[in-house]
Enzyme design. Structure first.
Site, mmCIF file in Angstrom:
data_model
loop_
_atom_site.group_PDB
_atom_site.id
_atom_site.type_symbol
_atom_site.label_atom_id
_atom_site.label_comp_id
_atom_site.label_asym_id
_atom_site.label_seq_id
_atom_site.Cartn_x
_atom_site.Cartn_y
_atom_site.Cartn_z
ATOM 1 C CG ASN A 109 -0.400 -0.116 2.530
ATOM 2 O OD1 ASN A 109 0.630 -0.743 2.705
ATOM 3 N ND2 ASN A 109 -1.040 0.499 3.513
ATOM 4 C CD GLU A 160 -1.487 4.994 4.395
ATOM 5 O OE1 GLU A 160 -1.018 5.884 5.140
ATOM 6 O OE2 GLU A 160 -2.163 4.036 4.825
ATOM 7 C CB CYS A 197 -5.430 -1.495 -1.452
ATOM 8 S SG CYS A 197 -6.776 -0.717 -0.552
ATOM 9 C CD GLU A 233 -5.666 -5.653 -1.015
ATOM 10 O OE1 GLU A 233 -4.705 -4.944 -0.642
ATOM 11 O OE2 GLU A 233 -6.638 -5.923 -0.277
ATOM 12 C CB CYS A 254 -10.953 -2.311 1.067
ATOM 13 S SG CYS A 254 -10.386 -1.827 -0.573
ATOM 14 C CB CYS A 282 -9.035 -4.800 -2.939
ATOM 15 S SG CYS A 282 -7.851 -3.446 -2.856
HETATM 16 N N1 THU Z 1 -5.272 -1.375 2.765
HETATM 17 C C1 THU Z 1 -4.765 -2.245 1.850
HETATM 18 O O1 THU Z 1 -3.662 -2.059 1.339
HETATM 19 N N2 THU Z 1 -5.515 -3.306 1.499
HETATM 20 C C2 THU Z 1 -6.752 -3.571 2.017
HETATM 21 O O2 THU Z 1 -7.429 -4.470 1.556
HETATM 22 C C3 THU Z 1 -7.255 -2.790 3.132
HETATM 23 C C4 THU Z 1 -6.557 -1.517 3.391
HETATM 24 C C5 THU Z 1 -4.471 -0.214 3.117
HETATM 25 C C6 THU Z 1 -5.042 1.080 2.634
HETATM 26 C C7 THU Z 1 -4.455 2.063 3.616
HETATM 27 O O3 THU Z 1 -3.163 2.438 3.140
HETATM 28 C C8 THU Z 1 -4.286 1.263 4.881
HETATM 29 O O4 THU Z 1 -4.380 -0.107 4.518
HETATM 30 C C9 THU Z 1 -5.342 1.572 5.935
HETATM 31 O O5 THU Z 1 -6.602 1.469 5.413
#
Ligand code: THU
Length: 162
Positions: free
Chosen positions: A63, A65, A74, A76, A112, A115
């Site tokens: 991930n 940000e 994210c 994945e 999430c 994804c």
């Molecule tokens: N995140 C992911 O990378 N994958 C997911 O399926 C859930 C959330 C990341 C997004 C963000 O950078 C952090 O986790 C908190 O939500």
């Protein structure tokens, strides 16, 4: 009284990591290495992902940000989209998604909604299911044989008449 009831049958197994096949464990290890490349200064929640393709390649994601929060992505989804960009038309066999970050309920470490939709469309495009391996820290591993288990009542783009 309802005039119809829609049922969903979603099966996700939980496995001790050491009982998984070596290929699964290798993919989880790759995802854990990928998580080291997460850029998550805002959430402090690191996610690593590794997609194994039918040609044997493993594509990583983590991930990323951004100060403008919605612009982050994210782990994945980065792995799945990178696989599509680098190896178009090559099916994804499995995706491991992991996090080394603390989480109250390890069963809640799930992709999430966005994804899930992306994983589902990859399955539909390649006409073959994607095995999903989800591991929070060193907890037991949640295993789904298909993304459809995570999107039980999916939007069906076939209805768009493309
Ligand atoms: N995140 C992911 O990378 N994958 C997911 O399926 C859930 C959330 C990341 C997004 C963000 O950078 C952090 O986790 C908190 O939500």
């Amino acid at each position: 009284m309802p005039n119809q009831t829609l049922h969903c049958d979603c099966t996700i197994e939980k496995w001790p990591a050491k009982e998984l096949a070596q290929a699964d464990r290798d993919l989880l290890a790759a995802a854990h290495r990928a998580a080291l490349n997460a850029y998550a200064p805002y959430s402090q929640f690191q996610v690593g992902a590794a997609a194994r393709l039918e040609n044997g390649e493993v594509v990583l994601g983590a991930n990323q940000e951004n100060m403008s929060y919605p612009q982050g992505m994210c782990g994945e989804r980065i792995a799945v989209f990178t696989a599509g960009a680098q190896y178009p038309g090559v099916a994804i066999e499995a995706v491991a998604i992991v996090s080394p970050s603390p989480i109250a309920n390890p069963n809640a470490f799930m992709p999430c909604g966005g994804c899930r939709q992306v994983l589902l469309e990859s399955e539909q495009r390649q006409e073959g299911s994607i095995r999903l391996l989800l591991q929070a820290r060193d907890e037991d591993v949640l295993v789904s044989k298909s993304a459809t288990n995570l999107v039980p009542f999916a939007f069906d783009a076939d209805g768009l008449g493309r």
